[in-house]
Scaffold this active site. Structure first.
Site, mmCIF file in Angstrom:
data_model
loop_
_atom_site.group_PDB
_atom_site.id
_atom_site.type_symbol
_atom_site.label_atom_id
_atom_site.label_comp_id
_atom_site.label_asym_id
_atom_site.label_seq_id
_atom_site.Cartn_x
_atom_site.Cartn_y
_atom_site.Cartn_z
ATOM 1 C CB SER A 100 10.346 51.320 2.715
ATOM 2 O OG SER A 100 9.576 52.152 3.592
ATOM 3 C CB SER A 119 7.409 50.764 5.328
ATOM 4 O OG SER A 119 7.031 50.624 3.984
ATOM 5 C CE LYS A 150 11.910 54.412 5.262
ATOM 6 N NZ LYS A 150 10.572 53.797 5.409
#
Length: 488
Positions: free
Chosen positions: A146, A170, A70
């Site tokens: 997220s 997330s 990520k």
């Protein structure tokens, strides 16, 4: 290996082929890049790809498997880490974080980074920097956030497993809306060092998203454990989580919470999915009961405290990044929601911040009492089906920092409590909406340090109600012909 076979196998299965010599890491990486080239134009999950390192191959049940990290929460030496924000555009990491080092030691072949909302400050991945990430089941829908880029990349078949983080859901939210498995570990299970001891005042943790339970178990086995200087560490498990995933959980006492704190009602398709999950659990011999769950604070106190914790930490991050790059923290570099959080966080007093930490403690103690009487708590991961792109950000300019967090808690009222308390929680893709075929995740939470119990339960559920046959439309063309959407 053909592409159709690559996208059907999980990470552990691919690593077994590497270990036997049937395929090579380079061959798998080439397939992952082909998969990226074929589908990422439709989902926009990957912010950047790069040549994989030629370093040591690593070892273990994931060695040789293509992997994506990520764009926040981990750093890889010599690679960009832009935090999903124009404020950090062009930033290149100088060193590996502890977590990145463990990914390397696991033998994962990292060849890119996935999209995240700006500074991971949203539950949908629609940053100005990269544009929106689209859901592989329906490109008009959000892939969550997220870790939305990670969720879309795994669901679309680019990689079988990807790094993710979780500060308010997330990791679990993208798992739910993309039809994946995702487990948020206990606070202190995975090191956040060396650049941070805690993130978002202990609410954020590291993990991964996968299509199978054993992949997430194998990943957590390789990344768990403290590093020197960590402020706390979760107790070490008695045996590997990969082994736990195959063990019988026994008869569990499972509480059920269908409607969330604060009066938020769960949409009928999701409530029906909870009912079907309860029937499945009972058929497996578990004792299931509707339950009340006391957070130890009323909903207004809870949401106010989370607004303080999120915005103060956001403000500190923004100020540090702005100073490092000599850039202004304004509309030229930040989105409206981030600016609102920045301004709110800067106004929070020291005593108010300490009071928010006290609420964090109250919630943790109250949930600890709950799990002393129950093995597991079942809730929906989300109270409604996946939202359409743009829905979460509508009217964002009219919200202050607290209003934005209120919106987060309204859209995702079941997830944040377990970040505040530090308990492990997982989203399991047990069901789908019969009318649309869209996935609906079920959340299971357990007591502090009890990932072992969750993996046992998840493995049992996966064997009883396999979900890998439910394939999003964007991936259906990359495997042998069959139904693209199967409601279960």
């Amino acid at each position: 290996m053909e592409m159709s076979e690559y996208v059907c196998r999980d990470a552990v299965g691919l690593a077994e082929l590497v270990a036997s010599g049937e395929v090579t890491p380079a061959g798998l990486e080439a397939l992952a890049r082909r998969a990226h080239d074929e589908v990422d134009g439709r989902v926009n999950a990957v912010a950047e790809t790069w040549p994989a390192d030629d370093g040591p191959a690593g070892s273990g049940p994931l060695a040789g498997v293509p992997f994506l990290i990520k764009d926040i929460g981990v750093t890889m030496a010599g690679r960009r880490s832009e935090l999903g924000s124009r404020l950090a555009a062009g930033n290149v990491a100088r060193a590996d974080s502890f977590l990145m080092r463990r990914f390397r030691e696991a033998g994962l072949v990292t060849f890119g980074r996935t999209a995240t909302p700006e500074l991971a400050y949203s539950i949908t991945t629609e940053p100005v920097l990269y544009g929106p990430t689209r859901n592989p089941w329906d490109p008009t829908l959000s892939a969550g956030g997220s870790s939305g880029g990670a969720g879309a990349a795994v669901a679309a078949g680019i990689v079988p497993l990807a790094h993710a983080t979780d500060a308010a859901g997330s990791l679990r939210i993208p798992a739910s809306v993309n039809g994946l498995f995702g487990l948020k570990p206990t606070r202190g299970r995975v090191s956040l060092g060396p650049d941070a001891d805690e993130t978002f005042s202990g609410l954020a943790v590291q993990g991964g998203l996968s299509r199978t339970v054993r992949d997430s178990a194998a990943l957590l086995d390789r990344i768990l454990g403290p590093e020197p200087g960590d402020p706390c560490a979760a107790p070490r498990p008695d045996r590997p989580y990969l082994e736990e995933a195959g063990r019988d959980p026994g008869t569990l006492r499972i509480g059920v919470l269908t409607h969330a704190w604060g009066g938020r009602r769960t949409a009928p398709p999701v409530a029906d999915a909870v009912t079907r999950t309860v029937r499945l659990l009972e058929s497996l011999g578990h004792r299931v009961e509707k339950t009340a769950v006391d957070l130890g604070a009323d909903w207004e106190e809870f949401t106010s405290a989370t607004a303080v914790l999120f915005t103060v930490n956001l403000a500190a991050t923004v100020d540090a990044v702005a100073a490092a790059f000599g850039r202004p923290a304004d509309r030229s570099t930040l989105e409206e929601a981030t600016l609102a959080g920045l301004h709110y966080g800067r106004r929070v007093s020291g005593p108010r911040f300490v009071a928010a930490l006290a609420i964090r403690n109250t919630v943790a103690r109250s949930l600890a009492r709950y799990f002393a009487a129950h093995d597991v708590l079942l809730t929906p991961t989300l109270p409604e089906p996946p939202m359409r792109l743009g829905a979460y950000t509508e009217g964002g300019a009219d919200l202050d920092g607290a209003g934005w967090i209120d919106r987060l808690n309204d859209r995702s009222p079941f997830t944040t409590a377990f970040n505040v308390s530090g308990n492990p929680a997982m989203s399991v893709p047990l069901t789908a909406d019969p009318s649309t075929g869209l996935p609906i995740g079920m959340q299971f939470a357990a007591g502090h340090g009890r990932e072992d119990l969750l993996f046992r339960l998840a493995g049992q559920l996966e064997r009883a109600r396999p979900w890998t046959g439910r394939i999003p439309a964007v991936r259906a063309g990359m495997r042998p012909a069959g139904p693209a959407l199967i409601a279960g």
